[in-house]
Design an enzyme around this catalytic site. Structure first.
Site, PDB file in Angstrom:
ATOM      1  N   HIS A  28       0.842  -1.193   0.000  1.00  0.00           N
ATOM      2  CA  HIS A  28       0.000   0.000   0.000  1.00  0.00           C
ATOM      3  C   HIS A  28       0.882   1.249   0.000  1.00  0.00           C
ATOM      4  CE1 HIS A  28      -2.486  -3.241   1.570  1.00  0.00           C
ATOM      5  NE2 HIS A  28      -3.555  -2.536   1.284  1.00  0.00           N
ATOM      6  N   ILE A 189      -9.836   9.808   0.770  1.00  0.00           N
ATOM      7  CA  ILE A 189      -9.859   8.633  -0.110  1.00  0.00           C
ATOM      8  C   ILE A 189      -9.812   7.367   0.745  1.00  0.00           C
ATOM      9  CG2 ILE A 189      -8.597   7.328  -1.876  1.00  0.00           C
ATOM     10  CD1 ILE A 189      -9.819   9.826  -3.003  1.00  0.00           C
ATOM     11  N   HIS A 261      -3.974   3.562  -3.191  1.00  0.00           N
ATOM     12  CA  HIS A 261      -4.158   3.021  -1.840  1.00  0.00           C
ATOM     13  C   HIS A 261      -3.469   1.671  -1.682  1.00  0.00           C
ATOM     14  CE1 HIS A 261      -6.321   2.213   1.989  1.00  0.00           C
ATOM     15  NE2 HIS A 261      -6.236   0.959   1.563  1.00  0.00           N
ATOM     16  N   ARG A 341     -19.014 -18.798  38.056  1.00  0.00           N
ATOM     17  CA  ARG A 341     -18.702 -17.366  37.989  1.00  0.00           C
ATOM     18  C   ARG A 341     -18.475 -16.808  39.402  1.00  0.00           C
ATOM     19  NH1 ARG A 341     -24.380 -13.918  37.277  1.00  0.00           N
ATOM     20  NH2 ARG A 341     -25.632 -15.229  38.645  1.00  0.00           N
ATOM     21  N   SER A 368     -22.925  -8.962  37.178  1.00  0.00           N
ATOM     22  CA  SER A 368     -23.486 -10.202  36.662  1.00  0.00           C
ATOM     23  C   SER A 368     -22.416 -11.184  36.201  1.00  0.00           C
ATOM     24  CB  SER A 368     -24.435  -9.896  35.494  1.00  0.00           C
ATOM     25  OG  SER A 368     -25.224 -11.010  35.177  1.00  0.00           O
ATOM     26  N   GLU A 395     -17.876  -3.854  24.130  1.00  0.00           N
ATOM     27  CA  GLU A 395     -17.139  -5.117  24.207  1.00  0.00           C
ATOM     28  C   GLU A 395     -15.908  -5.154  23.304  1.00  0.00           C
ATOM     29  OE1 GLU A 395     -21.403  -6.220  25.314  1.00  0.00           O
ATOM     30  OE2 GLU A 395     -20.441  -5.008  23.765  1.00  0.00           O
TER      31      GLU A 395
END
Length: 649
Positions: A28, A189, A261, A341, A368, A395
């Protein structure tokens, strides 16, 4: 600032980039040609770093988030005196050379992180900046310059279009990360054409809304770049410098177009470009004579920065490195019968007080997914000292920021969310695994038995997906003992570890053994001499498998139960051990409330799967167990039928 020197530095970047990409016939050229002044300014003047010691703690860090423009970075490292050879540049993108198509951490000194998937470099920069801010407050209490460096990120349109940049930038603004400077290569671009076709938002206003300082400059003017960076260093917020550049700068027929590019210029256009830029045609991989590749003066100057720092700052920082806390974790008191957990959270409470370099966080689910460290408070723009990070519902950015924290090297991050939402994080988990980073993931609500939230939240294929990632160790513990073992392994592992944990309570089992989990699989129940069945199970299904095995053995149908919490660790064991554990029964059975995908590697093509290969349903867990065939009577009946048909056959 010696502008003439920097101009020659930029010209050399363009020369090296053109020839390396043409030699590879792949790469590139647009970004290295368009951002040469930015690279020259940072590496030739502004950045505080030491090529002789790329790991100097208080160095400025540079991240090429737009990783496809890797020749910009490789050229800068070469021209600055890092341990990269001309041969490395001449063999860009070739087998056996460290100059990969996209920068890879660990392949070349000075490459801070692996980039390429757009936007993740920016998010990892947020993690590095956060970690450095915490070090500054935790160890540099007198603000004496022990930890006062900056994180520079060069991002492109693609980085800012990717959603992860929004997540990470919003988070960085919330924490006012004043040591983060993002330079946006705004060339109008993208790969497919002009940004007017797909990206017309007001980026400056967007970042102002995030709480960032923003400036817009000519990205080819050293004067404007210098002024903008100087201003950015004075702010008490993260900074975005929008650098207007020309992609493929200097190319008579490609500049300012998407053609530059991702396609090599080719010999004819390369020559035309060199003529326009004043680069000799008869000297491949030309470097301006003003850039002394031996650089005794420049290297001595940079080395002296570290020497002065070392003379006044001698603090032993903790390191995010593997550590054996097996005995300590074994002594942690945990109530029986908890969800895994909750057992994991008990371990977290203990180790977080012993290891002050552990930092935990969750995507708005700490109450939780049980990740919150109770003895600490939350990090904020006012204080980075606490061990808890509230990432919000971000996340993907959370996972990439966790990678950045780990790369920084001082802190050990663990992050949590529901297992089904690991899909949001997947590419960042993949990059963490690619770099072998010490990151721990706490994924909870690990099966359809989380219940009423239904199929959108009930994982089915996620566990198989995580197991498919190279270098990621996945552990699904069956009870408190195996949870302790899982954490002991996670802290010792060189590389990322995913803990897969239940929402529902599970019984503590007599057969589980803390010192056997590190083998990945072992026998938890076996009261028969001749085996008709070997039941392989993980997590909450191990107790179910034992109940089934007891009934089958009582009926004379010899059955062994193997707990297989980690396929990766089991696969590391020798064939003799594996054969001993699995035995040689008439039938191998996989029992897991997840997809059957992958299980036939252990049970064979004729093996029996008691798994979940459809989406879940919204209902109480007790009803789902019956509906999906996960009760003892249902499994016993199914296997008895198999036994009977085998005997008749």
């Amino acid at each position: 600032m010696n502008t003439q020197y920097l101009e020659q530095f930029a010209k050399s970047i363009r020369s090296l980039s053109i020839d390396a990409i043409n030699a590879a016939n792949s790469g590139h050229p647009g970004l290295p040609l368009g951002c040469a002044e930015i690279g020259a300014y940072l590496y030739g003047y502004a950045m505080r770093h030491n090529p002789k010691n790329p790991n100097w703690f208080n160095r400025d860090r540079f991240i090429l988030s737009a990783g496809h423009g890797s020749m910009l970075l490789y050229s800068c490292l070469y021209l600055s005196g890092y341990d990269i050879s001309l041969s490395d540049l001449q063999n860009f993108r070739q087998l056996g050379y460290p100059t990969a198509g996209h920068p890879e951490c660990g392949e070349l000194p000075g490459v801070e992180t692996t980039t390429g998937p757009l936007g993740q470099g920016l998010a990892m920069g947020v993690g590095m900046a956060l970690a450095h801010q915490r070090v500054s407050q935790q160890y540099d209490v007198n603000r004496s310059g022990f930890s006062d460096s900056f994180v520079y990120v060069l991002a492109g349109d693609g980085c800012l279009m990717e959603g992860i940049s929004s997540e990470a930038s919003s988070f960085a603004g919330h924490l006012s990360l004043e040591n983060l400077i993002v330079i946006y290569d705004s060339n109008d671009i993208c790969l497919d054409g002009p940004t007017t076709e797909c990206f017309t938002e007001d980026v400056a206003m967007r970042y102002k809304a995030y709480g960032w300082d923003t400036q817009t400059i000519d990205g080819h003017s050293f004067t404007e770049i210098d002024f903008a960076v100087s201003q950015a260093k004075k702010t008490n917020t993260p900074s975005l410098i929008i650098a207007k550049t020309t992609i493929g700068y200097g190319s008579p027929n490609r500049a300012g177009s998407s053609e530059s590019h991702g396609k090599p210029l080719g010999d004819e256009e390369a020559n035309l470009t060199k003529i326009k830029l004043g680069i000799p045609l008869d000297q491949p991989f030309w470097v301006a004579p003003e850039i002394d590749l031996e650089k005794p003066n420049r290297l001595a100057e940079l080395e002296s920065l570290e020497n002065k720092w070392n003379a006044s700052h001698r603090i032993d920082l903790p390191q995010n490195e593997p550590i054996d806390l097996t005995d300590f974790i074994a002594g942690v008191t945990i109530k029986p019968g908890l969800a895994t957990r909750a057992s994991s959270n008990s371990v977290i409470q203990s180790i977080s007080q012993k290891l002050t370099h552990i930092v935990g966080g969750s995507a708005d689910l700490s109450c939780s997914d049980s990740t919150y460290i109770k003895s600490s408070s939350l990090m904020s723009a006012e204080t980075f000292i606490p061990q808890n990070i509230k990432y919000g519902v971000r996340e993907f950015a959370m996972a990439a920021i966790g990678n950045g924290i780990a790369i920084h090297g001082v802190y050990l991050p663990f992050i949590g969310t529901f297992l089904t939402f690991s899909d949001y994080m997947k590419n960042a988990i993949r990059l963490g695994a690619l770099m072998n980073l010490n990151v721990i993931y706490q994924f909870t609500h690990d099966s359809i038995f989380l219940g009423e939230d239904g199929p959108t939240h009930q994982p089915v294929e996620q566990l198989a997906s995580l197991r498919s990632i190279p270098n990621l160790t996945v552990i699904r513990p069956a009870d408190t003992t195996e949870v302790k073992a899982a954490w002991a392994i996670a802290l010792q592992q060189h590389g990322p570890v995913a803990l897969i944990l239940t929402r529902q309570g599970v019984p503590d089992l007599e057969g589980t053994q803390l010192d056997e989990v590190n083998k990945g699989g072992y026998i938890v129940y076996d009261e028969a001499d001749n085996h008709h069945f070997t039941l392989l199970a993980t997590g909450s299904e191990v107790s179910l498998a034992i109940e089934v095995a007891v009934q089958l053995n009582q009926a004379g149908k010899g059955t062994r139960v193997v707990s297989l919490p980690s396929w990766e660790l089991f696969d590391e064991q020798g064939r003799d051990y594996q054969d001993h554990i699995l035995g040689n029964p008439h039938h191998m059975v996989a029992l897991e409330a997840q997809s059957s995908f992958g299980w036939h590697r252990y049970i064979g093509k004729d093996g029996i799967t008691i798994t979940v290969d459809t989406f879940g349903k919204s209902a109480p867990a007790s009803d789902l167990k019956t509906d999906y065939g996960f009760t003892v009577p249902q499994i016993v009946e199914k296997l008895t039928t198999v036994y009977t048909s085998t005997m008749v056959g």
